[in-house]
Design an enzyme around this catalytic site. Structure first.
Site, PDB file in Angstrom:
ATOM      1  N   ARG A 137       0.874  -1.165   0.000  1.00 27.77           N
ATOM      2  CA  ARG A 137       0.000   0.000   0.000  1.00 27.77           C
ATOM      3  C   ARG A 137       0.916   1.221   0.000  1.00 27.77           C
ATOM      4  O   ARG A 137       1.899   1.234  -0.704  1.00 27.77           O
ATOM      5  CB  ARG A 137      -0.915  -0.086   1.239  1.00 27.77           C
ATOM      6  N   HIS A 167       3.073  -1.096   8.657  1.00 30.67           N
ATOM      7  CA  HIS A 167       1.773  -1.726   8.917  1.00 30.67           C
ATOM      8  C   HIS A 167       1.836  -3.175   8.450  1.00 30.67           C
ATOM      9  O   HIS A 167       2.351  -3.457   7.372  1.00 30.67           O
ATOM     10  CB  HIS A 167       0.683  -0.955   8.166  1.00 30.67           C
ATOM     11  N   ARG A 219      -0.937   1.717  17.837  1.00 33.18           N
ATOM     12  CA  ARG A 219      -2.090   2.326  17.148  1.00 33.18           C
ATOM     13  C   ARG A 219      -3.298   1.426  17.416  1.00 33.18           C
ATOM     14  O   ARG A 219      -3.507   0.433  16.745  1.00 33.18           O
ATOM     15  CB  ARG A 219      -1.825   2.439  15.643  1.00 33.18           C
ATOM     16  N   MET A 311     -35.622   0.117   2.513  1.00 27.07           N
ATOM     17  CA  MET A 311     -34.714   1.230   2.783  1.00 27.07           C
ATOM     18  C   MET A 311     -34.852   1.708   4.235  1.00 27.07           C
ATOM     19  O   MET A 311     -33.856   2.031   4.896  1.00 27.07           O
ATOM     20  CB  MET A 311     -34.994   2.391   1.821  1.00 27.07           C
ATOM     21  N   ASP A 312     -36.081   1.714   4.750  1.00 26.62           N
ATOM     22  CA  ASP A 312     -36.322   2.325   6.068  1.00 26.62           C
ATOM     23  C   ASP A 312     -36.980   1.402   7.081  1.00 26.62           C
ATOM     24  O   ASP A 312     -37.212   1.812   8.212  1.00 26.62           O
ATOM     25  CB  ASP A 312     -37.232   3.555   5.903  1.00 26.62           C
TER      26      ASP A 312
HETATM   27  C1  LIG Z   1      -6.760   1.431  10.658  1.00 29.91           C
HETATM   28  C2  LIG Z   1      -5.343   1.325  10.969  1.00 29.91           C
HETATM   29  C3  LIG Z   1      -4.916   0.904  12.237  1.00 29.91           C
HETATM   30  C4  LIG Z   1      -5.858   0.325  13.274  1.00 29.91           C
HETATM   31  O1  LIG Z   1      -6.125  -1.009  12.938  1.00 29.91           O
HETATM   32  P1  LIG Z   1      -6.985  -1.970  13.873  1.00 29.91           P
HETATM   33  O2  LIG Z   1      -6.957  -3.276  13.176  1.00 29.91           O
HETATM   34  O3  LIG Z   1      -8.370  -1.400  13.881  1.00 29.91           O
HETATM   35  O4  LIG Z   1      -6.360  -1.960  15.198  1.00 29.91           O
HETATM   36  C5  LIG Z   1      -3.564   0.961  12.523  1.00 29.91           C
HETATM   37  N1  LIG Z   1      -2.664   1.391  11.595  1.00 29.91           N
HETATM   38  C6  LIG Z   1      -3.047   1.771  10.357  1.00 29.91           C
HETATM   39  C7  LIG Z   1      -2.009   2.214   9.399  1.00 29.91           C
HETATM   40  C8  LIG Z   1      -4.379   1.741   9.983  1.00 29.91           C
HETATM   41  O5  LIG Z   1      -4.738   2.099   8.761  1.00 29.91           O
END
Ligand SMILES: *Cc1c(COP(=O)(O)O)cnc(C)c1O
Length: 371
Positions: A137, A167, A219, A311-312
């Site tokens: 990515r 990530h 994170r 829809m509702d």
């Molecule tokens: C969304 C995201 C997270 C959080 O991920 P979770 O699986 O919800 O803990 C952490 N780092 C990055 C780069 C993300 O895009």
């Protein structure tokens, strides 16, 4: 979409659960900082409410996906670090700098373009370098380019190098071979840095639950909301308390004789006298059309969604007559029974992350601090 407050359909958000989930993560990682990930309106829970609750649990910053999400937090009065995990356009560098929002950078060219905009100002942009260690990515691929980026920032007062991160693609899977490969590459890059920025981070929820991930900040996303990132493949190493539930009420009840058709396309027909209730929620609220045949809870009874989701509105079959105004739980606990987001998402053929993001702004979020 306008929020419809004058309707019994509500997402009930248990902020005490959010707080407890964070506190548990701190117990596991007392030496690390936590940034609460509140992108996509806090995974549908409400970004500002979750962020404020997260602060009371000790988080020191936030992560979002876009600059507008970051500004929403600033406008709500939050002064802590906010990192945009996605890439922003170079022309918005000044906007980010003005709001003291940290940006993710993945190309040297971007820095050069941003520098041209920042030159006109006296503001400084906070930067986290993103390393692509195998997600394919955003992110730098080579150590050499990362060095160039660091040198570029060091030579320009308009940049402040605040962090480096990566990530993981498979942190939620049983086989950790690929995870380890990514981890190794990241630690090699970090060790080769001329000096370390204040933040080195690599852990999302799955990483902190089942691995360690290197760095000094986590994170924290989905597990803060009380959901298992692996969708049940791996069992969580801490107790996760779901914060999200979805409730409504029966708006009309009728007894339909055998052979009555329900809903668009006449896809369901009663086989005997049946008690059919209408609930004011539909796919415009994010209750997906494919949920026909799934269940809701009424007085502790699993009641099938019969006929197409409109829809509702949806129609459900009751085991017996219930009064109009009776509470209906679409997700969450009801009289000792439970429908989890995991079950809901699985039935829809997706993951709870996506299901949460689809609940629209028409559904008011009601916050409770206990529950
Ligand atoms: C969304 C995201 C997270 C959080 O991920 P979770 O699986 O919800 O803990 C952490 N780092 C990055 C780069 C993300 O895009």
């Amino acid at each position: 979409m306008i929020t419809s407050y004058h309707r019994p359909t509500q997402a009930v958000i248990n902020l005490a659960a959010v707080k407890e989930n964070i506190e548990q993560t701190f117990r596991q990682y007392p030496d690390k900082e936590i940034f609460a990930v509140v992108k996509a309106d806090g995974y549908g829970h409400g970004a500002v409410a979750v962020a404020k609750t997260a602060l009371t649990a000790g988080v020191t910053g936030f992560c979002v996906a876009t600059i507008d999400e970051a500004i929403q937090l600033r406008t709500a009065g939050l002064v802590q670090p906010i990192l945009i995990l996605g890439l922003i356009e170079a022309k918005d560098a000044v906007l980010a700098a003005t709001y003291h929002i940290s940006v993710t950078v993945a190309q040297v060219d971007w820095l050069k373009k941003a520098a041209a905009y920042l030159k006109e100002t006296d503001s400084t942009l906070l930067v986290h370098i993103k390393v692509d260690t195998g997600m394919g990515r955003i992110g730098f691929l080579s150590e050499n380019e990362i060095k160039q980026a660091i040198e570029f920032m060091a030579a320009d007062d308009h940049f402040d190098w605040e962090g480096i991160f990566t990530h993981y693609a498979t942190a939620d899977q049983e086989d950790s071979t690929y995870f380890k490969q990514q981890e190794k590459q990241f630690s090699q890059i970090v060790s080769a840095l001329p000096y370390r920025p204040p933040y080195v981070h690599s852990a999302n929820s799955a990483t902190l639950l089942w691995h360690h991930g290197c760095g000094n900040m986590l994170r924290l996303g989905i597990s803060m909301y009380g959901l298992n990132p692996s969708a049940g493949v791996l069992s969580p190493t801490q107790e996760l308390k779901p914060a999200f539930s979805l409730v409504s009420e029966i708006i009309q009840v009728k007894c339909l004789p055998a052979g009555s058709a329900i809903g668009y396309g006449k896809t369901y027909e009663t086989s005997e006298d049946e008690w059919i209730a209408t609930i004011p929620i539909g796919y415009a609220d994010g209750y997906m059309r494919k949920m026909q045949g799934f269940y809701v809870l009424v007085e502790g009874n699993y009641c099938e969604v019969v006929g197409r989701v409109c829809m509702d509105q949806i129609m459900v079959r009751l085991p017996r007559q219930f009064a109009e105004g009776t509470k209906v739980t679409l997700i969450g606990k009801n009289k000792g029974k439970e429908i989890t987001l995991q079950e809901y998402a699985e039935y829809a053929g997706t993951i709870h992350y996506e299901a949460l993001c689809l609940f629209s702004s028409r559904v008011p979020r009601q916050y409770i601090k206990k529950g």
